[in-house]
Design a protein around this motif. Sequence first.
Motif, PDB file in Angstrom:
ATOM      1  N   ASN A  28       0.829  -1.212   0.000  1.00  0.00           N
ATOM      2  CA  ASN A  28       0.000   0.000   0.000  1.00  0.00           C
ATOM      3  C   ASN A  28       0.855   1.250   0.000  1.00  0.00           C
ATOM      4  OD1 ASN A  28      -2.797  -0.890   0.114  1.00  0.00           O
ATOM      5  ND2 ASN A  28      -2.203  -1.832   2.059  1.00  0.00           N
ATOM      6  N   VAL A  29       0.624   2.092  -0.969  1.00  0.00           N
ATOM      7  CA  VAL A  29       1.248   3.419  -0.930  1.00  0.00           C
ATOM      8  C   VAL A  29       0.131   4.457  -1.053  1.00  0.00           C
ATOM      9  CG1 VAL A  29       3.597   2.971  -1.709  1.00  0.00           C
ATOM     10  CG2 VAL A  29       1.789   3.159  -3.380  1.00  0.00           C
ATOM     11  N   LEU A  30       0.306   5.536  -0.323  1.00  0.00           N
ATOM     12  CA  LEU A  30      -0.757   6.529  -0.247  1.00  0.00           C
ATOM     13  C   LEU A  30      -0.184   7.930  -0.360  1.00  0.00           C
ATOM     14  CD1 LEU A  30      -3.737   7.339   0.604  1.00  0.00           C
ATOM     15  CD2 LEU A  30      -2.941   7.162   2.955  1.00  0.00           C
ATOM     16  N   ALA A  31      -0.783   8.722  -1.226  1.00  0.00           N
ATOM     17  CA  ALA A  31      -0.393  10.142  -1.327  1.00  0.00           C
ATOM     18  C   ALA A  31      -1.415  10.956  -0.552  1.00  0.00           C
ATOM     19  CB  ALA A  31      -0.374  10.573  -2.789  1.00  0.00           C
ATOM     20  N   ARG A  32      -0.918  11.853   0.298  1.00  0.00           N
ATOM     21  CA  ARG A  32      -1.833  12.651   1.119  1.00  0.00           C
ATOM     22  C   ARG A  32      -1.626  14.138   0.867  1.00  0.00           C
ATOM     23  NH1 ARG A  32      -1.533  10.529   7.117  1.00  0.00           N
ATOM     24  NH2 ARG A  32      -3.169  12.111   7.295  1.00  0.00           N
ATOM     25  N   GLU A  33      -2.438  14.941   1.530  1.00  0.00           N
ATOM     26  CA  GLU A  33      -2.296  16.382   1.343  1.00  0.00           C
ATOM     27  C   GLU A  33      -0.942  16.845   1.885  1.00  0.00           C
ATOM     28  OE1 GLU A  33      -4.440  14.415   3.261  1.00  0.00           O
ATOM     29  OE2 GLU A  33      -6.242  15.536   2.741  1.00  0.00           O
ATOM     30  N   ASN A  34      -0.509  17.990   1.427  1.00  0.00           N
ATOM     31  CA  ASN A  34       0.781  18.587   1.810  1.00  0.00           C
ATOM     32  C   ASN A  34       1.978  17.684   1.511  1.00  0.00           C
ATOM     33  OD1 ASN A  34      -0.720  20.733   2.805  1.00  0.00           O
ATOM     34  ND2 ASN A  34      -0.898  19.753   4.804  1.00  0.00           N
ATOM     35  N   ASP A  35       1.916  16.982   0.405  1.00  0.00           N
ATOM     36  CA  ASP A  35       3.034  16.150  -0.047  1.00  0.00           C
ATOM     37  C   ASP A  35       3.408  15.025   0.916  1.00  0.00           C
ATOM     38  OD1 ASP A  35       3.139  17.658  -2.258  1.00  0.00           O
ATOM     39  OD2 ASP A  35       4.944  18.776  -1.746  1.00  0.00           O
ATOM     40  N   GLU A  36       2.506  14.668   1.796  1.00  0.00           N
ATOM     41  CA  GLU A  36       2.824  13.568   2.713  1.00  0.00           C
ATOM     42  C   GLU A  36       2.590  12.233   2.020  1.00  0.00           C
ATOM     43  OE1 GLU A  36       0.913  13.738   6.592  1.00  0.00           O
ATOM     44  OE2 GLU A  36       1.035  15.922   6.408  1.00  0.00           O
ATOM     45  N   LEU A  37       3.472  11.285   2.329  1.00  0.00           N
ATOM     46  CA  LEU A  37       3.350   9.971   1.729  1.00  0.00           C
ATOM     47  C   LEU A  37       3.339   8.896   2.797  1.00  0.00           C
ATOM     48  CD1 LEU A  37       6.011  10.419  -1.080  1.00  0.00           C
ATOM     49  CD2 LEU A  37       3.553  10.549  -1.357  1.00  0.00           C
ATOM     50  N   MET A  38       2.606   7.856   2.525  1.00  0.00           N
ATOM     51  CA  MET A  38       2.559   6.725   3.446  1.00  0.00           C
ATOM     52  C   MET A  38       2.947   5.465   2.693  1.00  0.00           C
ATOM     53  SD  MET A  38       1.098   7.944   6.341  1.00  0.00           S
ATOM     54  CE  MET A  38      -0.137   6.990   7.180  1.00  0.00           C
ATOM     55  N   PHE A  39       3.725   4.633   3.375  1.00  0.00           N
ATOM     56  CA  PHE A  39       4.088   3.347   2.791  1.00  0.00           C
ATOM     57  C   PHE A  39       3.715   2.273   3.803  1.00  0.00           C
ATOM     58  CE2 PHE A  39       7.001  -0.173   2.199  1.00  0.00           C
ATOM     59  CZ  PHE A  39       6.973  -0.367   0.835  1.00  0.00           C
ATOM     60  N   ASP A  40       2.738   1.458   3.446  1.00  0.00           N
ATOM     61  CA  ASP A  40       2.218   0.444   4.354  1.00  0.00           C
ATOM     62  C   ASP A  40       1.924   1.025   5.738  1.00  0.00           C
ATOM     63  OD1 ASP A  40       1.845  -1.651   2.718  1.00  0.00           O
ATOM     64  OD2 ASP A  40       3.684  -2.712   3.235  1.00  0.00           O
TER      65      ASP A  40
END
Lengths: 226, 166
Positions: A61-73
Amino acid sequence: MGRRQSPEVNAGSMADIAFLLLIFFLVTSEMSKEAGMFQLLPEKTTDSTPPKKINERNIINVLARENDELMFDGESVSLNQIKELIKERILNEGNNSNWPENKVADLNKIKERIAINRKNLEETTIEKQVSNERKLKKAELRLKAFELFGNDFKTSEHVINLQATQGADYQTYISLKDELKQAYTELRSELAKKKLGRGWNDLNLEEKGMLKMVYKENISEAPVVQ
Amino acid sequence: MSKFDGGKKKKDGPAISTASLPDIVFMLLFFFMVATNSKDNEASVMVSLPSAVETGKLEDKTPTAYIQLGIPVKAMQKIYGDKTAIQLNDAIKRKEDIRLFLDEKRASIKSTYAEVSPEIGVSKAKQMIVCLKVDKKTKLGVVSEVKEELRDGAALKINYIVNETK
């Protein structure tokens, strides 16, 4: 040496000058070269057919969020970390049981597929000839790739689930997708260096095709999450 | 340089040949034809493309349809507001119009091949790639809505247009 008339202006070369100008403009003016990132969207399924179940460990799972935040798993990461993390997961060298499954390609299965495709081609109709020929070629290329890469020809069962929140910027999303694609290219390039002694850019189309089989891109774009 | 000395006589010179004038005019014509070709529809929304490294070139033969997403240009903002809008062909439309737009595009692809062979037209219409030109500041929520519309309209091949950086 006094002349009565000034010589006629030679206009013969005017056309040449004009053409030179034309060519100059053609070469220098950039016609906004557009490049694209291709994506195949999933087909709209009716409710009666349940979606194909994917094993939990195979989903990245990869997720792009507001303010250029990214999540990986589920963990917050920065953009330049993504590539290495993805490569690590796809290779899964330590056979971590929570990471995507990795299988060495099966020679018998490859040969089986060639046989099936060959049979299909013999019985084919004219309309489907082209597509069947392409399938057979692909199966044969797979065999060739197996012979070339041997035990390095591992097929990963992973699916990268690319998600984004409502408020994420498009640039963030594209950058993230770009990193994912770069991860694949680097994996392919590393294998090419190891087995062929050349980098990705020095390969011919067939070799690129084979490497794309070894590290097959599997990015799925999910609808936005809250 | 003695050749050009003493040219003081004020006599009518011969008429300047205009033989090359057509060439110049044609050159200008060609130049403008080429230069304006890339902007065949007027922009109603402002799109500043995002940049990426891993990109592919579009094949020339595949038919495409363009959808642009961005904030309307200044002149249009009075009518359409300053929120992200969808441009189809050369006008700002609602997202519900996307499916109609896709059908129109497919029909026009089919009609261009109608004389050669209708089957090719059908398969070309199926191959149609939807190119999304999306402003980099656009929120993903809007992009996702458009993508859902495309899925509903069975246009599954999409291409995010980006600026290539190397």
